[in-house]
Design a protein around this motif. Structure first.
Motif, PDB file in Angstrom:
ATOM      1  N   LYS A  32      -5.516   2.086   2.943  1.00 55.95           N
ATOM      2  CA  LYS A  32      -5.112   3.288   3.685  1.00 55.95           C
ATOM      3  C   LYS A  32      -6.361   4.089   4.041  1.00 55.95           C
ATOM      4  O   LYS A  32      -7.192   4.394   3.193  1.00 55.95           O
ATOM      5  CB  LYS A  32      -4.172   4.126   2.828  1.00 55.95           C
ATOM      6  CG  LYS A  32      -3.749   5.439   3.465  1.00 55.95           C
ATOM      7  CD  LYS A  32      -2.904   6.251   2.505  1.00 55.95           C
ATOM      8  CE  LYS A  32      -2.601   7.624   3.074  1.00 55.95           C
ATOM      9  NZ  LYS A  32      -1.829   8.444   2.126  1.00 55.95           N
ATOM     10  N   VAL A  33      -6.505   4.415   5.344  1.00 55.14           N
ATOM     11  CA  VAL A  33      -7.659   5.181   5.817  1.00 55.14           C
ATOM     12  C   VAL A  33      -7.169   6.315   6.705  1.00 55.14           C
ATOM     13  O   VAL A  33      -6.052   6.271   7.236  1.00 55.14           O
ATOM     14  CB  VAL A  33      -8.651   4.289   6.596  1.00 55.14           C
ATOM     15  CG1 VAL A  33      -9.228   3.201   5.711  1.00 55.14           C
ATOM     16  CG2 VAL A  33      -7.980   3.669   7.819  1.00 55.14           C
ATOM     17  N   SER A  58       2.554   7.300   0.963  1.00 54.84           N
ATOM     18  CA  SER A  58       3.008   8.671   0.708  1.00 54.84           C
ATOM     19  C   SER A  58       3.796   8.661  -0.601  1.00 54.84           C
ATOM     20  O   SER A  58       3.938   7.616  -1.237  1.00 54.84           O
ATOM     21  CB  SER A  58       3.880   9.173   1.870  1.00 54.84           C
ATOM     22  OG  SER A  58       5.137   8.522   1.859  1.00 54.84           O
ATOM     23  N   GLY A  59       4.327   9.823  -0.938  1.00 54.01           N
ATOM     24  CA  GLY A  59       5.111   9.909  -2.156  1.00 54.01           C
ATOM     25  C   GLY A  59       6.461   9.250  -2.069  1.00 54.01           C
ATOM     26  O   GLY A  59       7.190   9.190  -3.066  1.00 54.01           O
ATOM     27  N   SER A  60       6.833   8.732  -0.888  1.00 55.49           N
ATOM     28  CA  SER A  60       8.165   8.154  -0.744  1.00 55.49           C
ATOM     29  C   SER A  60       8.196   6.818  -0.010  1.00 55.49           C
ATOM     30  O   SER A  60       9.269   6.284   0.245  1.00 55.49           O
ATOM     31  CB  SER A  60       9.073   9.131   0.015  1.00 55.49           C
ATOM     32  OG  SER A  60       8.579   9.356   1.328  1.00 55.49           O
ATOM     33  N   GLN A  61       7.041   6.272   0.337  1.00 55.84           N
ATOM     34  CA  GLN A  61       7.070   5.010   1.060  1.00 55.84           C
ATOM     35  C   GLN A  61       5.789   4.204   0.831  1.00 55.84           C
ATOM     36  O   GLN A  61       4.723   4.746   0.564  1.00 55.84           O
ATOM     37  CB  GLN A  61       7.283   5.235   2.564  1.00 55.84           C
ATOM     38  CG  GLN A  61       6.267   6.136   3.215  1.00 55.84           C
ATOM     39  CD  GLN A  61       6.628   6.445   4.652  1.00 55.84           C
ATOM     40  OE1 GLN A  61       7.586   5.902   5.207  1.00 55.84           O
ATOM     41  NE2 GLN A  61       5.864   7.324   5.272  1.00 55.84           N
ATOM     42  N   ALA A  62       5.962   2.878   0.923  1.00 55.55           N
ATOM     43  CA  ALA A  62       4.847   1.948   0.802  1.00 55.55           C
ATOM     44  C   ALA A  62       4.990   0.892   1.889  1.00 55.55           C
ATOM     45  O   ALA A  62       6.097   0.571   2.325  1.00 55.55           O
ATOM     46  CB  ALA A  62       4.830   1.299  -0.575  1.00 55.55           C
ATOM     47  N   LEU A  63       3.857   0.331   2.343  1.00 53.69           N
ATOM     48  CA  LEU A  63       3.838  -0.662   3.400  1.00 53.69           C
ATOM     49  C   LEU A  63       3.477  -2.023   2.813  1.00 53.69           C
ATOM     50  O   LEU A  63       2.440  -2.176   2.171  1.00 53.69           O
ATOM     51  CB  LEU A  63       2.813  -0.279   4.473  1.00 53.69           C
ATOM     52  CG  LEU A  63       2.741  -1.185   5.712  1.00 53.69           C
ATOM     53  CD1 LEU A  63       3.999  -1.030   6.547  1.00 53.69           C
ATOM     54  CD2 LEU A  63       1.494  -0.840   6.529  1.00 53.69           C
ATOM     55  N   ALA A  64       4.354  -3.015   3.015  1.00 59.90           N
ATOM     56  CA  ALA A  64       4.108  -4.388   2.573  1.00 59.90           C
ATOM     57  C   ALA A  64       3.653  -5.206   3.773  1.00 59.90           C
ATOM     58  O   ALA A  64       4.295  -5.191   4.826  1.00 59.90           O
ATOM     59  CB  ALA A  64       5.361  -5.003   1.969  1.00 59.90           C
ATOM     60  N   THR A  93       0.840  -1.193   0.000  1.00 62.32           N
ATOM     61  CA  THR A  93       0.000   0.000   0.000  1.00 62.32           C
ATOM     62  C   THR A  93       0.872   1.238   0.000  1.00 62.32           C
ATOM     63  O   THR A  93       1.729   1.405   0.874  1.00 62.32           O
ATOM     64  CB  THR A  93      -0.911   0.025   1.247  1.00 62.32           C
ATOM     65  OG1 THR A  93      -1.657  -1.189   1.298  1.00 62.32           O
ATOM     66  CG2 THR A  93      -1.865   1.210   1.193  1.00 62.32           C
ATOM     67  N   CYS A  94       0.676   2.091  -0.985  1.00 60.39           N
ATOM     68  CA  CYS A  94       1.432   3.343  -1.059  1.00 60.39           C
ATOM     69  C   CYS A  94       0.827   4.330  -0.063  1.00 60.39           C
ATOM     70  O   CYS A  94      -0.348   4.691  -0.177  1.00 60.39           O
ATOM     71  CB  CYS A  94       1.387   3.895  -2.474  1.00 60.39           C
ATOM     72  SG  CYS A  94       2.511   5.271  -2.747  1.00 60.39           S
TER      73      CYS A  94
END
Length: 514
Positions: A475-476, A414-420, A411-412
């Motif tokens: 993302k919420v 922000s413009g610089s990080q994603a959560l796996a 899940t993206c």
């Protein structure tokens, strides 16, 4: 009461070549897999155990493959017996029967009334099977004898309903003579069965057998189960596997798919022919309650791999004669209607695009990050252990190791990080944790040199999200705080036997805050 006859014909001068001996070896491997499948409860067969000298538990994926094969063949056999039940005599002729227990299963449940079963295989295979039957009391009793009494096992009576012949199928004149001497009547409704047999024969010889059967039996059904689709990576690996065993699949090149196989039989004298791949059979002929029973037998969720394998095997039923006016594969269960959709595809032959069990997320406009999954790489099917970043304008890739997990989410945030989140290596290896993917704010599709994906150390696997797969992550924003909501999916829980069992419902939806 009709008793069983075991007659063993070993024709002089018919010795198996080295290649044929290796083909015969496929029988030994197959019977071990069938026995393992029965032992786990997929199929009900108490006779297979007598044909195995050393048992070995196979993987769940193999069990599922042999299960659907057994269901398909059993369906066709029972439909033939149902259609012909009003006839005073009928026959089943099994080509390349090996150590198959079909006769014993049918006899045990009383389905062979007025029916004679003929089994044909190489002389050496038939000799081994004859010895096993003679030396096993439970088998000998089924065919009407007692172990150790040779006169009961090898009588010369026309009233017995089981006849085992040692004949090379490629020698049609000898086959016909042996069947005639064994009492086979071409005028009687007959089912011919060939499970992964014809493809081992040279094409000219297997074609000749199909045509001979159509000419020889005026009222018959011919049921075939074997491989297809040699052109894709799975098909190539399948061929390589059998080639390494020196058991070449001859028919694949000339008859690569269902339609080619259907034409093969229609052009050689059969009036009707229907063919289904095993995915179609499973969807059309296996009831929902039976599917649920099988799914509960052992941990399994390699459905993609299984469906891929099923798409490379088919069940065929050809028929002729007024008394067998339709094939057993014509009467499908009703299936849901289909809908059409318009899609736009990317025409790109880059390794990594053809996969499943992966996850893709939009990082920037025209920039997509894909992680994990199972697909094609270097001409073979395997776990894809790289991150792939697809930039729409340049269609180029950069890669870093991702560990080969499947069915996770990315899940993206922000413009610089994603959560796996989560994912699994296998149904019993799913505690893979949560980790961050970081990339520079300045990453754009027009500047390939600045694309960097940084793998951050995983967080401790201490919550329910860590061991999930086939879930969703969204993302919420809740009271100005951004969170990721992880919902449903499958997860593993420990049971007393220390075996992980996938569960579907009843667990809370974890929230990961950042």
């Amino acid at each position: 009461m009709r008793w069983g006859l075991l007659r063993h014909f070993v024709l002089p001068g018919v010795e198996a070549s080295a290649e044929r001996r290796l083909i015969q070896g496929t029988n030994d491997s197959s019977i071990v897999s069938k026995c393992s499948t029965a032992a786990l409860g997929y199929i009900q067969d108490g006779f297979l155990q007598y044909f195995v000298t050393k048992r070995c538990r196979r993987a769940p994926l193999i069990h599922w493959g042999y299960y659907v094969r057994a269901r398909a063949v059993d369906h066709c056999v029972r439909e033939f017996l149902r259609q012909s039940q009003g006839h005073p005599r009928r026959q089943i002729l099994s080509f390349g029967a090996g150590f198959d227990s079909l006769y014993f299963r049918l006899k045990a449940v009383g389905l062979l009334s007025c029916t004679v079963v003929y089994e044909v295989d190489f002389p050496s295979v038939a000799s081994r099977k004859a010895a096993l039957i003679k030396g096993t009391k439970d088998l000998a009793m089924v065919v009407g004898g007692v172990a150790g009494r040779e006169s009961a096992l090898f009588p010369h009576s026309s009233t017995w309903d089981y006849k085992l012949l040692g004949v090379d199928l490629s020698e049609l004149s000898k086959l016909e003579q042996a069947l005639k001497e064994a009492g086979l009547d071409p005028e009687v409704p007959t089912m011919l069965l060939a499970e992964v047999v014809l493809t081992y024969m040279e094409i000219s010889r297997s074609d000749a057998l199909i045509q001979w059967a159509a000419q020889h039996f005026p009222c018959a059904q011919f049921v075939v189960y074997e491989q297809m689709h040699p052109e894709d990576p799975f098909g190539r690996i399948m061929q390589q596997h059998f080639s390494r065993l020196n058991s070449v699949l001859h028919a694949l090149a000339q008859y690569p798919d269902c339609e080619a196989q259907r034409r093969r039989f229609l052009q050689r004298g059969w009036a009707k022919c229907s063919v289904l791949d095993m995915n179609e059979f499973y969807a059309s002929f296996i009831p929902e309650d039976e599917r649920r029973r099988v799914q509960a037998l052992e941990p399994f969720d390699e459905y993609e791999e299984w469906h891929l394998k099923c798409s490379h095997y088919f069940i065929l039923a050809a028929s002729k004669g007024e008394e067998l006016t339709w094939t057993p594969l014509f009467s499908k269960m009703p299936v849901a209607g289909s809908i059409s959709a318009s899609v736009c595809t990317i025409d790109c032959e880059i390794a990594g695009l053809r996969r499943y069990g992966h996850h893709s997320v939009l990082i920037k406009p025209h920039v997509v990050l894909t992680t994990g999954g199972f697909g094609e790489q270097d001409g073979r099917h395997c776990r894809l252990r790289d991150f792939h970043v697809l930039r729409y304008q340049s269609e180029s890739w950069c890669s870093l190791s991702a560990g080969g997990r499947l069915f996770h989410t990315v899940t993206c945030v922000s413009g610089s990080q994603a959560l796996a989140v989560g994912g699994r290596m296998s149904p019993t290896n799913a505690d893979l944790g949560i980790f961050w993917l970081r990339f520079p704010e300045s990453m754009t599709a027009s500047d390939p040199d600045c694309v960097v994906v940084e793998l951050v150390s995983p967080q401790p696997a201490e919550d329910l999200a860590s061991s999930r797969w086939r879930h969703t992550t969204t993302k919420v924003t809740c009271q100005v705080r951004e969170e990721c909501l992880v919902m449903t999916g499958r997860w593993a829980v420990q049971v007393p036997e220390d075996i992980e069992i996938p569960r579907h419902r009843g667990q809370p939806c974890p929230i990961h805050r950042f």
